[in-house]
Design an enzyme around this catalytic site. Sequence first.
Site, mmCIF file in Angstrom:
data_model
loop_
_atom_site.group_PDB
_atom_site.id
_atom_site.type_symbol
_atom_site.label_atom_id
_atom_site.label_comp_id
_atom_site.label_asym_id
_atom_site.label_seq_id
_atom_site.Cartn_x
_atom_site.Cartn_y
_atom_site.Cartn_z
ATOM 1 N N ASP A 252 9.505 9.437 6.124
ATOM 2 C CA ASP A 252 8.769 9.381 4.849
ATOM 3 C C ASP A 252 8.870 10.691 4.065
ATOM 4 O OD1 ASP A 252 7.155 8.013 2.992
ATOM 5 O OD2 ASP A 252 5.327 8.901 3.807
ATOM 6 N N SER A 274 3.728 6.334 -1.325
ATOM 7 C CA SER A 274 4.237 5.235 -0.508
ATOM 8 C C SER A 274 3.174 4.142 -0.412
ATOM 9 C CB SER A 274 4.563 5.713 0.908
ATOM 10 O OG SER A 274 4.842 7.089 0.933
ATOM 11 N N GLN A 324 11.023 0.780 2.456
ATOM 12 C CA GLN A 324 9.709 1.199 1.945
ATOM 13 C C GLN A 324 9.572 0.743 0.507
ATOM 14 O OE1 GLN A 324 7.990 5.402 0.592
ATOM 15 N NE2 GLN A 324 7.728 5.171 2.795
HETATM 16 C C1 LIG Z 1 15.571 18.642 -2.870
HETATM 17 C C2 LIG Z 1 14.379 18.796 -2.026
HETATM 18 C C3 LIG Z 1 13.496 17.658 -2.328
HETATM 19 C C4 LIG Z 1 12.214 17.887 -1.684
HETATM 20 C C5 LIG Z 1 11.265 16.836 -2.152
HETATM 21 C C6 LIG Z 1 10.057 16.950 -1.344
HETATM 22 C C7 LIG Z 1 9.101 15.933 -1.755
HETATM 23 C C8 LIG Z 1 8.311 15.555 -0.616
HETATM 24 C C9 LIG Z 1 7.438 14.453 -1.005
HETATM 25 C C10 LIG Z 1 6.789 13.913 0.153
HETATM 26 C C11 LIG Z 1 6.402 12.520 -0.139
HETATM 27 C C12 LIG Z 1 5.275 12.144 0.649
HETATM 28 C C13 LIG Z 1 4.892 10.710 0.364
HETATM 29 C C14 LIG Z 1 3.502 10.536 0.764
HETATM 30 O O1 LIG Z 1 3.048 11.141 1.665
HETATM 31 S S1 LIG Z 1 2.549 9.420 -0.101
HETATM 32 C C15 LIG Z 1 1.087 9.343 0.904
HETATM 33 C C16 LIG Z 1 0.969 8.013 1.539
HETATM 34 N N1 LIG Z 1 0.516 7.031 0.604
HETATM 35 C C17 LIG Z 1 -0.756 7.020 0.163
HETATM 36 O O2 LIG Z 1 -1.559 7.863 0.509
HETATM 37 C C18 LIG Z 1 -1.130 5.888 -0.759
HETATM 38 C C19 LIG Z 1 -2.518 5.404 -0.412
HETATM 39 N N2 LIG Z 1 -2.900 4.247 -1.231
HETATM 40 C C20 LIG Z 1 -3.593 4.375 -2.364
HETATM 41 O O3 LIG Z 1 -3.948 5.470 -2.773
HETATM 42 C C21 LIG Z 1 -3.954 3.097 -3.081
HETATM 43 O O4 LIG Z 1 -3.724 1.992 -2.280
HETATM 44 C C22 LIG Z 1 -3.185 2.908 -4.407
HETATM 45 C C23 LIG Z 1 -3.486 4.063 -5.344
HETATM 46 C C24 LIG Z 1 -1.709 2.826 -4.148
HETATM 47 C C25 LIG Z 1 -3.613 1.624 -5.057
HETATM 48 O O5 LIG Z 1 -5.029 1.598 -5.175
HETATM 49 P P1 LIG Z 1 -5.735 1.017 -6.476
HETATM 50 O O6 LIG Z 1 -5.227 -0.343 -6.746
HETATM 51 O O7 LIG Z 1 -7.186 1.142 -6.291
HETATM 52 O O8 LIG Z 1 -5.249 2.120 -7.518
HETATM 53 P P2 LIG Z 1 -5.012 2.079 -9.074
HETATM 54 O O9 LIG Z 1 -3.614 1.698 -9.340
HETATM 55 O O10 LIG Z 1 -6.037 1.272 -9.767
HETATM 56 O O11 LIG Z 1 -5.199 3.631 -9.455
HETATM 57 C C26 LIG Z 1 -5.909 4.532 -8.633
HETATM 58 C C27 LIG Z 1 -6.331 5.734 -9.461
HETATM 59 O O12 LIG Z 1 -5.192 6.339 -10.077
HETATM 60 C C28 LIG Z 1 -5.376 6.415 -11.482
HETATM 61 N N3 LIG Z 1 -4.092 6.228 -12.147
HETATM 62 C C29 LIG Z 1 -3.537 5.080 -12.517
HETATM 63 N N4 LIG Z 1 -2.352 5.296 -13.113
HETATM 64 C C30 LIG Z 1 -2.170 6.623 -13.114
HETATM 65 C C31 LIG Z 1 -1.156 7.461 -13.578
HETATM 66 N N5 LIG Z 1 -0.087 6.991 -14.194
HETATM 67 N N6 LIG Z 1 -1.305 8.796 -13.403
HETATM 68 C C32 LIG Z 1 -2.371 9.301 -12.801
HETATM 69 N N7 LIG Z 1 -3.380 8.554 -12.335
HETATM 70 C C33 LIG Z 1 -3.272 7.238 -12.478
HETATM 71 C C34 LIG Z 1 -6.320 5.285 -11.800
HETATM 72 O O13 LIG Z 1 -7.003 5.532 -13.001
HETATM 73 C C35 LIG Z 1 -7.239 5.331 -10.613
HETATM 74 O O14 LIG Z 1 -8.163 6.380 -10.750
HETATM 75 P P3 LIG Z 1 -9.739 6.037 -10.854
HETATM 76 O O15 LIG Z 1 -9.857 5.112 -12.002
HETATM 77 O O16 LIG Z 1 -10.093 5.388 -9.543
HETATM 78 O O17 LIG Z 1 -10.399 7.369 -11.016
#
Ligand SMILES: CCCCCCCCCCCCCC(=O)SCCNC(=O)CCNC(=O)[C@H](O)C(C)(C)COP(=O)(O)OP(=O)(O)OC[C@H]1O[C@@H](n2cnc3c(N)ncnc32)[C@H](O)[C@@H]1OP(=O)(O)O
Length: 342
Positions: A252, A274, A324
């Site tokens: 992940d 995710s 995923q």
């Molecule tokens: C080149 C090197 C690259 C390196 C890269 C490194 C990267 C590494 C990366 C590592 C990767 C690691 C990957 C990982 O570890 S990801 C971590 C694992 N996944 C999770 O933790 C997800 C957990 N699940 C949930 O949180 C819920 O089930 C979700 C949210 C999915 C749905 O649940 P629900 O149906 O209830 O949610 P909603 O859609 O109504 O919205 C929820 C809230 O969000 C607000 N909201 C909506 N739209 C937007 C928006 N556009 N901008 C901002 N906010 C927005 C909205 O108003 C609401 O807020 P409020 O009204 O409650 O206050």
Amino acid sequence: MASSTQPADVIALSKLTCLLLPKEHTNLLESKSIWSADETHEKFSLAERILHLDPVEVNIFQGITLPDAPKFGKVFGGQFIGQALAAASKTVDCLKIVHSLHAYFLLIGDFNMPITYQVHRVRDGKSFATRRVEAIQNGNVVFTLLASFQKEEGGFNHQVAEMPSVPNPEELLSMEELRERRIIDPRLPRTYRNKVASREYVPWPIEIRFCEHNTSTNQTKSPPSLRYWFRAKGKLSDDQALHRCVAAYTSDLIFLQVSLNPHREKGLKSASVSLDHSMWFHRPFRADDWVLYVINSPSAHGARGFVSGQMFTRNGELIVSLTQEGLLRRARSPVSAAKPKL
Ligand SMILES: CCCCCCCCCCCCCC(=O)SCCNC(=O)CCNC(=O)[C@H](O)C(C)(C)COP(=O)(O)OP(=O)(O)OC[C@H]1O[C@@H](n2cnc3c(N)ncnc32)[C@H](O)[C@@H]1OP(=O)(O)O
């Protein structure tokens, strides 16, 4: 045997079998598993320490987010998968090993709080066992996982998937070297280079080497595919269950982001997490030896990105297939969203 008397210690007894083992061989029965001892010790690799769980009750374990574990502002999804799989594995006969898992991320996890893993023993068969795990914080189920385990069994064997031809990991740059290069690469925008330099750098427990030399940034478009080698830093205990948990953890780290590649543009701020994650483990492997991770994103639609992956050993053996789906949104500006959560 029944009529003869022999001096020996009775080590194990069942209705059908009485195992007699001379004292000098009792070490054969010592668990070689990661699941028994105190594994918080420094000598263990960080990946193994992150996956360590404390038993609380029958079927209940507790995990924490270590201070030096990757967090990304929330409990990292891979940590949930790895720890939940570790919890499930601890309740299964050690001869059975995970062959598939299916998980949902329900709520953002709080990395300042311990996570309780409640394991439900769905079924114990002769060859297979099934477990359901709930990860709980503050009384809420924040993550759930179903996993199936199987006893080793011979059978048909084929592999159509071919490992792509890529450079050996020894010929490629480490993340640390890549970061240093990016900071001084004149082809990259100065603002991007400054951002990379000023961002706090926390080394990951997993070593990663990208196969393609890449000059794109997180704000330039690139194809929805990626290939990289990975391995756990340090040596892991010799337990296949642990190696599968570490691969689950790692899977992940850079997966869903590949779905965003064709949509990257200047000024893009995304809110992505995710949603679900599935894995099939085909063959045994070591996660402290190089594994090639091949990722493609066939689709993004309706604020959801879909990614699929394959993992290969250095010898080209297909060891894991995985998929995923994740939420991919443009982050709302602070003006239109008072308190963005994602
Ligand atoms: C080149 C090197 C690259 C390196 C890269 C490194 C990267 C590494 C990366 C590592 C990767 C690691 C990957 C990982 O570890 S990801 C971590 C694992 N996944 C999770 O933790 C997800 C957990 N699940 C949930 O949180 C819920 O089930 C979700 C949210 C999915 C749905 O649940 P629900 O149906 O209830 O949610 P909603 O859609 O109504 O919205 C929820 C809230 O969000 C607000 N909201 C909506 N739209 C937007 C928006 N556009 N901008 C901002 N906010 C927005 C909205 O108003 C609401 O807020 P409020 O009204 O409650 O206050």
